[in-house]
Motif scaffolding. Sequence first.
Motif, PDB file in Angstrom:
ATOM      1  N   GLN A   1       1.978  -7.189  11.353  1.00  0.00           N
ATOM      2  CA  GLN A   1       2.194  -5.875  10.468  1.00  0.00           C
ATOM      3  C   GLN A   1       1.495  -5.981   9.219  1.00  0.00           C
TER       4      GLN A   1
ATOM      5  N   VAL B   1       1.308  -4.221   5.556  1.00  0.00           N
ATOM      6  CA  VAL B   1       1.918  -3.289   4.673  1.00  0.00           C
ATOM      7  C   VAL B   1       1.245  -3.279   3.543  1.00  0.00           C
TER       8      VAL B   1
ATOM      9  N   ASP C   1      -4.204   2.932   7.193  1.00  0.00           N
ATOM     10  CA  ASP C   1      -3.170   3.863   7.225  1.00  0.00           C
ATOM     11  C   ASP C   1      -1.921   2.971   7.220  1.00  0.00           C
TER      12      ASP C   1
ATOM     13  N   PRO D   1       1.297   0.942   6.129  1.00  0.00           N
ATOM     14  CA  PRO D   1       2.577   1.474   5.760  1.00  0.00           C
ATOM     15  C   PRO D   1       2.813   0.870   4.139  1.00  0.00           C
ATOM     16  N   ASP D   2       3.400   1.756   3.339  1.00  0.00           N
ATOM     17  CA  ASP D   2       3.673   1.505   2.027  1.00  0.00           C
ATOM     18  C   ASP D   2       4.997   0.848   2.253  1.00  0.00           C
TER      19      ASP D   2
END
Length: 108
Positions: free
Chosen positions: A24, A26, A86, A88-89
């Motif tokens: 993932q 981030v 894109d 995630p933050d």
Amino acid sequence: MLALVAALLWAAWVSRALSEPRQQIVTVRLAETIAGFVDAEARAEQDPEASQARVLAFLQASERAVAEMGTDGRVVLVGEAVLAGDAPDATDELRMRIARQLGQGGGQ
């Protein structure tokens, strides 16, 4: 016999695909987070040495928090350096981790 071999190969592939950790990506707004803390310290008008110690503790906690976040297949990118995408933050998570470490006395 051929169907049995094919089924075994398929089962091995599925097992491997399911057991691999998922990556993932981030982002965190690290510079913004640090600047916000430093600005708050500057406005507090407290003892400069104590303020410097708190800023150092915050920076150390920030470093540890980012390292913690970058585990189990997770990639943490500094948001200020990301040009597109894109992802995630996770800045809020970073801030919570820093606060937890500072609350535990992790910066001393």
